[in-house]
Design an enzyme around this catalytic site. Structure first.
Site, PDB file in Angstrom:
ATOM      1  N   HIS A 217      28.851  10.946  59.183  1.00 50.62           N
ATOM      2  CA  HIS A 217      27.741  11.551  59.940  1.00 50.62           C
ATOM      3  C   HIS A 217      26.455  11.364  59.139  1.00 50.62           C
ATOM      4  O   HIS A 217      26.486  11.045  57.964  1.00 50.62           O
ATOM      5  CB  HIS A 217      28.003  13.045  60.145  1.00 50.62           C
ATOM      6  CG  HIS A 217      29.014  13.317  61.209  1.00 50.62           C
ATOM      7  ND1 HIS A 217      28.727  14.042  62.337  1.00 50.62           N
ATOM      8  CD2 HIS A 217      30.299  12.934  61.332  1.00 50.62           C
ATOM      9  CE1 HIS A 217      29.808  14.107  63.097  1.00 50.62           C
ATOM     10  NE2 HIS A 217      30.784  13.448  62.514  1.00 50.62           N
TER      11      HIS A 217
ATOM     12  N   ASP B 220      29.533  15.494  70.474  1.00 46.31           N
ATOM     13  CA  ASP B 220      29.229  15.522  69.046  1.00 46.31           C
ATOM     14  C   ASP B 220      29.198  16.978  68.564  1.00 46.31           C
ATOM     15  O   ASP B 220      28.512  17.806  69.161  1.00 46.31           O
ATOM     16  CB  ASP B 220      27.851  14.850  68.848  1.00 46.31           C
ATOM     17  CG  ASP B 220      27.530  14.572  67.394  1.00 46.31           C
ATOM     18  OD1 ASP B 220      28.464  14.478  66.579  1.00 46.31           O
ATOM     19  OD2 ASP B 220      26.328  14.432  67.090  1.00 46.31           O
TER      20      ASP B 220
ATOM     21  N   ASN C  30      21.456   9.319  64.795  1.00 45.59           N
ATOM     22  CA  ASN C  30      20.750  10.129  65.786  1.00 45.59           C
ATOM     23  C   ASN C  30      19.260  10.164  65.464  1.00 45.59           C
ATOM     24  O   ASN C  30      18.436   9.632  66.201  1.00 45.59           O
ATOM     25  CB  ASN C  30      21.354  11.550  65.798  1.00 45.59           C
ATOM     26  CG  ASN C  30      20.769  12.420  66.892  1.00 45.59           C
ATOM     27  OD1 ASN C  30      20.023  11.959  67.740  1.00 45.59           O
ATOM     28  ND2 ASN C  30      21.082  13.700  66.859  1.00 45.59           N
ATOM     29  N   THR C  31      18.925  10.723  64.312  1.00 43.38           N
ATOM     30  CA  THR C  31      17.519  10.905  63.942  1.00 43.38           C
ATOM     31  C   THR C  31      16.728   9.598  63.955  1.00 43.38           C
ATOM     32  O   THR C  31      15.571   9.570  64.368  1.00 43.38           O
ATOM     33  CB  THR C  31      17.434  11.550  62.539  1.00 43.38           C
ATOM     34  OG1 THR C  31      18.267  12.719  62.536  1.00 43.38           O
ATOM     35  CG2 THR C  31      16.014  11.942  62.194  1.00 43.38           C
TER      36      THR C  31
HETATM   37 ZN   LIG Z   1      27.171  15.133  62.659  1.00 47.59          ZN
END
Ligand SMILES: [Zn+2]
Length: 289
Positions: A207, A84, A231-232
């Site tokens: 993203h 990433d 992700n978060t």
């Molecule tokens: Zn990203």
């Protein structure tokens, strides 16, 4: 076995759904995501930032762990191991380590240099059977210390990069990493439509999937987004469940301090978040689609 992300994203584009990229940080993260993908029969992309790769002692460790886990857990759904926001050097390291997909984030270079480096990496990645994601227009928020402004990509630049033969493209459309601020303007669908028109059938990547309202996610998918990075949100779920376990004093009861018990609620919380996202993105049951 790891697979390139190309085929799964072309199928997602054609089927009007998106495959989630879930970033991993350790064994619990990886196991939780793989088991959920298998349970839901969904293709999945495991994302590894350069910082997370370093934290896990290096990309070779990550690739070995993921490969072994797929085998030991009898995971049969398509799994891609993806770098990433890779640097130029990081991309080479991951190609060597056995990743099946890389993102080269050349968005901070002048466009001519971004094009030159992307072109070189596409050639090498494809020769080794890996897929490659490129980025135009930096994504806002913070990613491993790099802070972007949340700008929107220039469709002409998107076309220039897409024409290099990359497999999928991350184009900024007002999305940012991390939590969205109160005054966030939302995704810019006009920019997304213009980018889509400029790049044709190229699968697009969104993203900063944490906290984007569901209706915006669905609209983005209908406009050509085939990969969404999360992700978060898994980090927040893990932290919340772990905090609750400790605040409830469960680590002090019996053998509650055993790491296998202490980390279990967090791992379960990751599974719940991944499930929720796969259902929203529409990738459930698409493992053999
Ligand atoms: Zn990203």
């Amino acid at each position: 076995m790891l697979v390139s992300a190309r085929e799964m994203l072309e199928k997602a584009r054609d089927g009007k759904y998106a495959v989630g990229q879930f970033n991993i940080n350790n064994l619990e993260w990886t196991k939780s995501i793989l088991l959920t993908a298998q349970e839901l029969q969904s293709p999945v992309i495991l994302g590894v930032s350069e910082g997370a790769g370093k934290y896990m002692t290096g990309f070779k460790t990550v690739a070995a762990m993921v490969e072994a886990m797929i085998d030991e857990l009898n995971i049969t759904v398509p799994v891609a191991l993806h770098l990433d926001h890779g640097s130029y050097e990081g991309c080479y390291k991951c190609i060597k380590a056995g990743f099946s997909s890389i993102m080269f984030d050349g968005s901070h270079y002048p466009i001519a240099e971004n094009i030159e480096k992307t072109k070189e990496l596409v050639k090498i990645a494809h020769a080794m059977g890996l897929s490659l994601e490129a980025e135009v227009g930096s994504i806002g928020g913070e990613e491993d210390g790099v802070v972007g402004m949340g700008e929107c990509a220039d469709p002409a630049e998107c076309k220039a990069i897409a024409d290099l033969g990359i497999d999928f493209l991350a184009a900024g459309i007002g999305n940012i990493h991390g939590k969205y601020p109160e005054n966030w303007q939302g995704l810019n669908f006009d920019v997304l439509a213009n980018v889509k028109e400029a790049v044709g059938g190229m699968p697009l990547v969104l993203h900063g999937g944490t906290g984007i309202p569901e209706d915006m996610i669905k609209k983005a998918i209908s406009l050509g987004v085939a990969k969404i990075n999360v992700n978060t949100e898994c980090q927040l779920s893990f932290a919340e469940a772990t905090r609750k376990y400790i605040e409830d004093g469960k680590d002090l009861q019996g053998k509650g301090f055993d790491p296998r018990k202490l980390l279990a609620p967090g791992a379960d919380a990751i599974r719940a978040t991944v499930k929720e996202k796969m259902e929203l993105f529409g990738s459930v049951g698409k493992a053999n689609a």
